[in-house]
Design a protein around this motif. Structure first.
Motif, PDB file in Angstrom:
ATOM      1  N   VAL A  33     -42.064 -49.266  -4.281  1.00 19.56           N
ATOM      2  CA  VAL A  33     -41.851 -48.577  -3.012  1.00 19.56           C
ATOM      3  C   VAL A  33     -40.623 -49.097  -2.267  1.00 19.56           C
ATOM      4  CG1 VAL A  33     -42.833 -48.141  -0.719  1.00 19.56           C
ATOM      5  CG2 VAL A  33     -44.215 -47.781  -2.781  1.00 19.56           C
ATOM      6  N   PRO A  34     -40.473 -50.423  -2.087  1.00 20.82           N
ATOM      7  CA  PRO A  34     -39.259 -50.887  -1.395  1.00 20.82           C
ATOM      8  C   PRO A  34     -37.979 -50.530  -2.143  1.00 20.82           C
ATOM      9  CG  PRO A  34     -40.540 -52.754  -2.205  1.00 20.82           C
ATOM     10  CD  PRO A  34     -41.401 -51.549  -2.342  1.00 20.82           C
ATOM     11  N   ARG A  37     -37.316 -46.859  -1.362  1.00 21.95           N
ATOM     12  CA  ARG A  37     -36.848 -46.729   0.022  1.00 21.95           C
ATOM     13  C   ARG A  37     -35.405 -47.184   0.164  1.00 21.95           C
ATOM     14  NH1 ARG A  37     -42.415 -49.077   2.739  1.00 21.95           N
ATOM     15  NH2 ARG A  37     -43.485 -47.062   2.969  1.00 21.95           N
ATOM     16  N   ALA A  41     -32.373 -44.782   1.288  1.00 25.07           N
ATOM     17  CA  ALA A  41     -31.593 -45.181   2.467  1.00 25.07           C
ATOM     18  C   ALA A  41     -30.100 -45.153   2.181  1.00 25.07           C
ATOM     19  CB  ALA A  41     -32.008 -46.578   2.930  1.00 25.07           C
ATOM     20  N   ARG A  45     -31.475 -39.733  -3.501  1.00 24.41           N
ATOM     21  CA  ARG A  45     -32.843 -39.241  -3.344  1.00 24.41           C
ATOM     22  C   ARG A  45     -33.520 -38.930  -4.668  1.00 24.41           C
ATOM     23  NH1 ARG A  45     -33.055 -34.168  -0.517  1.00 24.41           N
ATOM     24  NH2 ARG A  45     -35.289 -34.621  -0.376  1.00 24.41           N
ATOM     25  N   GLN A  66     -45.683 -42.723  -0.710  1.00 26.33           N
ATOM     26  CA  GLN A  66     -45.128 -43.496   0.390  1.00 26.33           C
ATOM     27  C   GLN A  66     -43.646 -43.249   0.684  1.00 26.33           C
ATOM     28  OE1 GLN A  66     -46.521 -47.689   0.502  1.00 26.33           O
ATOM     29  NE2 GLN A  66     -47.713 -47.199  -1.334  1.00 26.33           N
ATOM     30  N   VAL A  67     -42.958 -42.537  -0.205  1.00 22.74           N
ATOM     31  CA  VAL A  67     -41.529 -42.259   0.016  1.00 22.74           C
ATOM     32  C   VAL A  67     -41.325 -40.753  -0.120  1.00 22.74           C
ATOM     33  CG1 VAL A  67     -39.170 -42.981  -0.541  1.00 22.74           C
ATOM     34  CG2 VAL A  67     -41.082 -44.483  -1.111  1.00 22.74           C
ATOM     35  N   ASP A  69     -39.266 -38.653   1.009  1.00 27.35           N
ATOM     36  CA  ASP A  69     -37.906 -38.119   0.894  1.00 27.35           C
ATOM     37  C   ASP A  69     -37.349 -38.222  -0.525  1.00 27.35           C
ATOM     38  OD1 ASP A  69     -37.786 -37.382   3.540  1.00 27.35           O
ATOM     39  OD2 ASP A  69     -36.910 -39.271   4.196  1.00 27.35           O
ATOM     40  N   TRP A 200     -33.011 -55.774  -1.161  1.00 28.38           N
ATOM     41  CA  TRP A 200     -32.979 -54.323  -0.969  1.00 28.38           C
ATOM     42  C   TRP A 200     -31.693 -53.875  -0.287  1.00 28.38           C
ATOM     43  CZ3 TRP A 200     -36.111 -53.798  -4.478  1.00 28.38           C
ATOM     44  CH2 TRP A 200     -37.319 -54.485  -4.548  1.00 28.38           C
ATOM     45  N   THR A 204     -29.340 -50.795  -1.511  1.00 29.50           N
ATOM     46  CA  THR A 204     -28.874 -49.729  -0.624  1.00 29.50           C
ATOM     47  C   THR A 204     -27.353 -49.608  -0.662  1.00 29.50           C
ATOM     48  OG1 THR A 204     -30.787 -49.899   0.855  1.00 29.50           O
ATOM     49  CG2 THR A 204     -28.786 -48.957   1.778  1.00 29.50           C
TER      50      THR A 204
END
Length: 216
Positions: A33-34, A37, A41, A45, A66-67, A69, A200, A204
């Motif tokens: 999940v992280p 995300r 971010a 996508r 949980q994500v 998007d 993370w 990103t």
């Protein structure tokens, strides 16, 4: 492959939603999940979570929940029974390293749009004959890379590719400049040391670099 063509009206739209589709192998489920995300971010996508590890399906389920998007795909589909399981976990498209009659039938019965892997002109023609117009050139660099894509763009002009395998941030623009390439796949967005450190912010940043690449 004597089967009815499988129309995939949404797959090209998915491919064009991100210039790079990260190829993700989850070794630690807590990272799923992280990681997703962090990629979203950074503007990436469309995510391909592979079934190369035991956590693949669980990671897809967690990210789907949980994500929201993320546009979530399942990679390394090699068995027919994996299609329905991946769809039920939350994947909206599938990616396979190759294509067989059994995989075509599983994609059709599951309703999961499939981006199948091909390596030669004959494989491209066989996939096209089965109804596929969006394909993954895999492994892209050993298959001939940019030269291969440019060579088949003339005789097989109605096929669009996501080349994957051996592509980096530095070589991606060469592939994305090909007229028959909608996006590229790569693992450089998720380096193992960054995952191990839970860095993370670095993920990103890599995603931001990748999302800034231009197609065509």
């Amino acid at each position: 492959m004597n089967l009815l063509p499988q129309p995939m009206p949404d797959l090209l739209h998915i491919m064009r939603a991100s210039p790079v589709i990260p190829v993700i192998a989850i070794d630690d489920l807590d990272q799923a999940v992280p990681l997703a995300r962090a990629l979203v971010a950074g503007g990436i996508r469309v995510l391909e979570v592979t079934l190369r590890t035991v956590h693949g399906l669980a990671a897809i389920r967690a990210i789907a929940e949980q994500v929201p998007d993320a546009i979530l795909g399942v990679g390394t589909l090699t068995l027919p029974e994996e299609f329905a399981a991946a769809r039920d976990a939350g994947a909206v498209f599938g990616v396979s390293p190759g294509l067989t009659a059994a995989l075509i039938a599983a994609a059709r019965s599951s309703g999961l749009p499939l981006l199948p892997g091909v390596m030669t002109p004959s494989e491209v023609m066989a996939a096209r004959e089965a109804g596929f117009r969006q394909l993954k050139l895999f492994p892209a660099v050993p298959a001939g890379g940019v030269g291969m894509l440019n060579a088949i763009a003339g005789p097989l002009a109605d096929v669009m590719f996501c080349p994957t395998g051996g592509i980096s941030l530095h070589t991606a623009p060469q592939f994305l400049a090909c007229r028959n390439v909608a996006c590229v796949g790569g693992s450089w967005l998720t380096p193992k040391d960054a995952l191990a450190a839970g860095d993370w912010a670095r993920i990103t940043a890599l995603a931001s670099e990748a999302s800034a690449l231009r197609v065509g």
